[in-house]
Design a protein around this motif. Structure first.
Motif, short mmCIF file in Angstrom:
data_model
loop_
_atom_site.label_atom_id
_atom_site.label_comp_id
_atom_site.label_asym_id
_atom_site.label_seq_id
_atom_site.Cartn_x
_atom_site.Cartn_y
_atom_site.Cartn_z
N SER A 115 0.83 -1.21 0.00
CA SER A 115 0.00 0.00 0.00
C SER A 115 0.86 1.26 0.00
O SER A 115 1.77 1.42 0.84
N GLN A 116 0.58 2.14 -0.97
CA GLN A 116 1.20 3.46 -1.12
C GLN A 116 2.71 3.40 -1.34
O GLN A 116 3.41 4.40 -1.14
N ASP A 128 -1.32 2.16 -5.07
CA ASP A 128 -2.27 3.04 -4.40
C ASP A 128 -2.55 2.54 -2.99
O ASP A 128 -1.85 1.65 -2.47
N THR A 129 -3.60 3.09 -2.35
CA THR A 129 -3.89 2.74 -0.97
C THR A 129 -4.25 1.27 -0.81
O THR A 129 -3.90 0.63 0.21
N ALA A 303 -7.21 9.17 -4.31
CA ALA A 303 -5.87 9.70 -4.01
C ALA A 303 -5.91 11.10 -3.41
O ALA A 303 -4.88 11.57 -2.91
N SER A 305 -7.18 12.33 -0.72
CA SER A 305 -6.91 12.42 0.72
C SER A 305 -5.50 12.00 1.08
O SER A 305 -5.06 12.23 2.22
N GLN A 306 -4.77 11.41 0.14
CA GLN A 306 -3.41 10.94 0.41
C GLN A 306 -2.37 11.71 -0.41
O GLN A 306 -1.28 11.20 -0.66
N ASN A 309 0.99 12.09 1.54
CA ASN A 309 1.73 10.86 1.83
C ASN A 309 2.16 10.13 0.56
O ASN A 309 3.26 9.56 0.52
#
Length: 344
Positions: A115-116, A128-129, A303, A305-306, A309
């Motif tokens: 993840s990420q 991605d998340t 994406a 909200s991230q 990060n």
């Protein structure tokens, strides 16, 4: 007083004979010369005056005048903006049909342990998340966006051109009714209308989004088609066809439509990019395309909200969307410049 020449009449009502010519005197008048004298005078003056073949080289070579479409194609082939945008659009269409040509993975296959994560060998765009490959999802996301854009544009163009063309050609109460209905649709906010209309739809396919865009997109093209048909039907060749007894269907399909379709093509080409951006906006808000459909708008929404990060999650789908919209807008501008002689 000199005696008149018995072999030459004092006045010839038919003008100079086969062995005579008229040459300028230099004082604004003309004098009759024998053919031999006229030829010698032409040699002294540098040869005969330029004829039609010298004034019109294309006519001398037997070349035909180009039509609007052939002349537009001649201009487009030499326009670098058209060439670049066309190649880019062809590439996008090819990967939307056969995404496995450049992406061998599965866009729905995810691994939460990654993840990420950033780029790695075989996964240049990272994850991605949910641990899905961003590169694969970006490539497969072109299919939904291109499908929505093309289908919505074709539907809006066909519906708008048919209604606007008929209203502009026949006029009367039908024209007034269409104009008032179009004004009602123009007053509906696109995003707000999408939130209301698509929020009650549970389908995960692209067709509800396509139907909504066609519903709100046809008035613009109908107004363009109506104005173009009104202008075209006033031309002399349409009036001549009417005087010769041509039916309304023949005049509309044979004489008016081919000369009124160019503005509709230009607006539809530019609108295609707008429709792709609208689909991404509705998907971002959660009322457009929905999982498991792969869409750039869905990936951008996940994406957002991230972005601090894992900015790579937002960068690549947003970049692909921007390039696609820009390509269609550039294509529409190039087509407009080629079809409008005033802009050349």
């Amino acid at each position: 007083m000199p005696e008149p020449d018995p072999e030459r009449p004092a006045y010839d009502p038919l003008g100079p004979g086969p062995h005579e010519s008229i040459a300028p005197t230099g004082q604004g008048g003309a004098m009759d010369l024998a053919l031999e004298e006229a030829e010698s005078l032409e040699k002294e003056l540098g040869g005969p005056p330029a004829g039609p073949q010298e004034l019109h080289p294309s006519a001398a070579s037997g070349g035909r005048a180009r039509s609007l479409w052939s002349d537009a194609w001649h201009q487009l082939r030499r326009n670098p903006v058209f060439l670049v945008s066309t190649l880019l659009i062809l590439f996008l269409v090819v990967i939307s049909i056969w995404p496995q040509l450049i992406a061998s993975g599965d866009p729905l296959q995810c691994d939460l342990s990654k993840s990420q994560q950033g780029s790695s060998p075989g996964h240049p765009f990272g994850y991605d998340t949910q641990g899905c490959d961003v590169y694969t999802r970006t490539v497969y996301g072109a299919r939904a966006s291109i499908t929505v854009g093309i289908c919505a544009t074709l539907g809006a163009a066909l519906l708008g051109s048919a209604l606007g063309g008929l209203a502009g050609f026949f006029g009367g109460w039908g024209d007034a009714l269409l104009s008032r209905v179009a004004d009602i649709f123009f007053g509906i906010p696109v995003v707000l209308g999408g939130l209301v209309f698509l929020s009650v739809v549970t389908s995960t396919t692209v067709w509800p989004v396509v139907g909504f865009i066609v519903l709100l997109g046809w008035p613009q093209l109908a107004r363009i088609a109506r104005g173009s048909v009104i202008t075209a039907k006033q031309n002399d060749y349409v009036q001549a066809a009417r005087a010769l007894g041509a039916s309304n269907a023949r005049m509309l399909l044979r004489h008016v439509a081919p000369n009124a379709i160019a503005p509709v093509i230009v607006v539809a080409t530019i609108a295609l990019g707008t429709y792709i951006a609208l689909e991404a906006t509705l998907s971002f808000l959660g009322v457009g395309l929905r999982p498991p459909t792969v869409s750039w708008g869905i990936d951008i929404s996940n994406a957002a909200s991230q972005i601090r990060n894992a900015p790579h999650m937002l960068l690549y789908p947003a970049g692909a969307l921007s390039i696609t919209v820009l390509a269609f807008i550039m294509l529409g501008d190039a087509v407009r410049d080629a079809l409008d002689p005033k802009l050349r």
